[in-house]
Design a protein around this motif. Structure first.
Motif, short mmCIF file in Angstrom:
data_model
loop_
_atom_site.label_atom_id
_atom_site.label_comp_id
_atom_site.label_asym_id
_atom_site.label_seq_id
_atom_site.Cartn_x
_atom_site.Cartn_y
_atom_site.Cartn_z
N CYS A 94 -35.45 77.27 -29.37
CA CYS A 94 -36.21 77.31 -28.12
C CYS A 94 -37.67 76.99 -28.41
O CYS A 94 -38.29 77.55 -29.32
CB CYS A 94 -36.09 78.69 -27.47
SG CYS A 94 -37.11 78.90 -25.98
N SER B 139 -36.42 70.51 -21.64
CA SER B 139 -37.57 70.08 -20.86
C SER B 139 -37.47 68.59 -20.57
O SER B 139 -37.29 67.80 -21.50
CB SER B 139 -38.86 70.37 -21.62
OG SER B 139 -39.95 69.66 -21.03
N VAL C 117 -35.05 74.92 -24.32
CA VAL C 117 -35.58 76.16 -23.76
C VAL C 117 -34.41 77.10 -23.55
O VAL C 117 -33.38 76.72 -22.98
CB VAL C 117 -36.32 75.93 -22.43
CG1 VAL C 117 -36.85 77.24 -21.86
CG2 VAL C 117 -37.45 74.92 -22.59
N LYS D 42 -36.02 82.68 -21.83
CA LYS D 42 -37.41 82.24 -21.62
C LYS D 42 -37.59 81.53 -20.29
O LYS D 42 -38.69 81.53 -19.72
CB LYS D 42 -37.84 81.32 -22.76
CG LYS D 42 -37.93 82.00 -24.12
CD LYS D 42 -39.01 83.06 -24.14
CE LYS D 42 -39.14 83.69 -25.53
NZ LYS D 42 -40.20 84.74 -25.57
N ALA D 43 -36.52 80.91 -19.79
CA ALA D 43 -36.62 80.19 -18.52
C ALA D 43 -36.50 81.11 -17.31
O ALA D 43 -36.98 80.76 -16.22
CB ALA D 43 -35.54 79.11 -18.45
N GLN E 214 -39.19 81.81 -14.31
CA GLN E 214 -40.35 80.93 -14.41
C GLN E 214 -40.39 79.94 -13.24
O GLN E 214 -39.35 79.45 -12.80
CB GLN E 214 -40.32 80.14 -15.73
CG GLN E 214 -40.40 81.02 -16.96
CD GLN E 214 -41.74 81.74 -17.07
OE1 GLN E 214 -42.76 81.28 -16.54
NE2 GLN E 214 -41.73 82.90 -17.72
N ALA F 254 -38.66 76.60 -13.89
CA ALA F 254 -37.29 76.62 -14.42
C ALA F 254 -36.38 75.62 -13.71
O ALA F 254 -35.47 75.04 -14.33
CB ALA F 254 -36.70 78.02 -14.31
N LEU G 219 -35.90 72.13 -15.29
CA LEU G 219 -35.24 71.96 -16.58
C LEU G 219 -33.87 71.31 -16.41
O LEU G 219 -33.20 71.48 -15.39
CB LEU G 219 -35.08 73.32 -17.27
CG LEU G 219 -36.37 74.06 -17.62
CD1 LEU G 219 -36.05 75.43 -18.18
CD2 LEU G 219 -37.21 73.25 -18.60
#
Length: 241
Positions: free
Chosen positions: A154, A166, A173, A177-178, A181, A184, A187
């Motif tokens: 990641c 990305s 990712v 972590k996404a 967000q 997101a 992505l």
């Protein structure tokens, strides 16, 4: 100048009354082109079917001259033409390779991967398997040309494997972590089979092909012919899967 190697037939461009300029991906020497006398005869067309593996001999008087090519069939992949998805993938993969590579730059991994893909298509692998193999091959083309995705971890840290990519940086990712967000939704989904080798389903294959297409479009999908060939390849794979 003389050159000998096994090679995969990529594309033919008619030249003169009966000949053609043929592009090959040689196993050790990368993209090569040569003029083949009588290339449009029935016998020669069978040997020069895109995807066939041939023994290639190139000969030219000097380095700047288009060499004359003589070929002998090593392995025919003509059976791929009998299934719609295989024929479409074969046409696209060989055209992409000819369009993407620079002349005479060695690409051993790519040549071996294309050889395996063509052999699999001729062996009538299922559409889902063929689509997965195509996605892997497209990503390898990107990597070999210096545009590879970074999917090893990641990009934002943490132990979780990537679940997305990305669209800007091509870096992975993780789902953790996404989550939550605001970016997101931009992505691109990363199908697990591209990381762990598991058997994909039709949805995974479609996502993988959408992922590779996004990055291919930056470099090579800039003309109607290549775009149409890829649409046919992807459409037949997903439709028949």
């Amino acid at each position: 100048m003389e050159y000998d190697d096994d090679a995969i037939v990529l594309t033919l461009l008619p030249h003169g009354e009966h000949g053609a300029i043929v592009r090959f991906l040689s196993m050790a020497g990368g993209l090569r082109a040569g003029f083949v006398h009588g290339a449009r005869s029935a016998r020669r067309r069978a040997v020069l079917h895109p995807g066939n593996r041939v023994a290639l001999h190139l000969q030219a008087r000097n380095e700047g001259q288009l060499p004359v090519a003589t070929v002998e069939l090593v392995e025919s992949r003509a059976l791929a033409a009998f299934a719609a998805h295989s024929a479409a993938i074969l046409a696209w993969a060989t055209e992409l390779t000819a369009a993407a590579l620079a002349e005479a730059v060695p690409h051993r991994r790519l040549a071996e991967a294309l050889d395996a893909l063509c052999a699999g298509l001729a062996a009538e692998i299922a559409p889902v398997q063929a689509g997965a193999a195509l996605a892997r091959y497209e990503l390898l083309v990107l990597e070999e040309e210096g545009f590879g995705l970074d999917l090893g971890s990641c990009a934002l840290g943490g132990p979780e494997p990537p679940a997305f990519v990305s669209p800007n940086s091509g870096r992975g990712v993780s789902a953790a972590k996404a989550a939550g967000q605001p970016w997101a939704h931009h992505l691109l989904p990363l199908p697990p089979f591209l990381l762990n080798g598991q058997s994909p389903d039709t949805i995974d294959v479609a996502r993988a092909l959408a992922l590779s297409r996004h990055f291919l479009a930056r470099h090579w999908l800039n003309g109607p012919r290549l775009e149409t060939l890829r649409q046919l390849a992807v459409g037949s794979t997903v439709r028949n899967g």
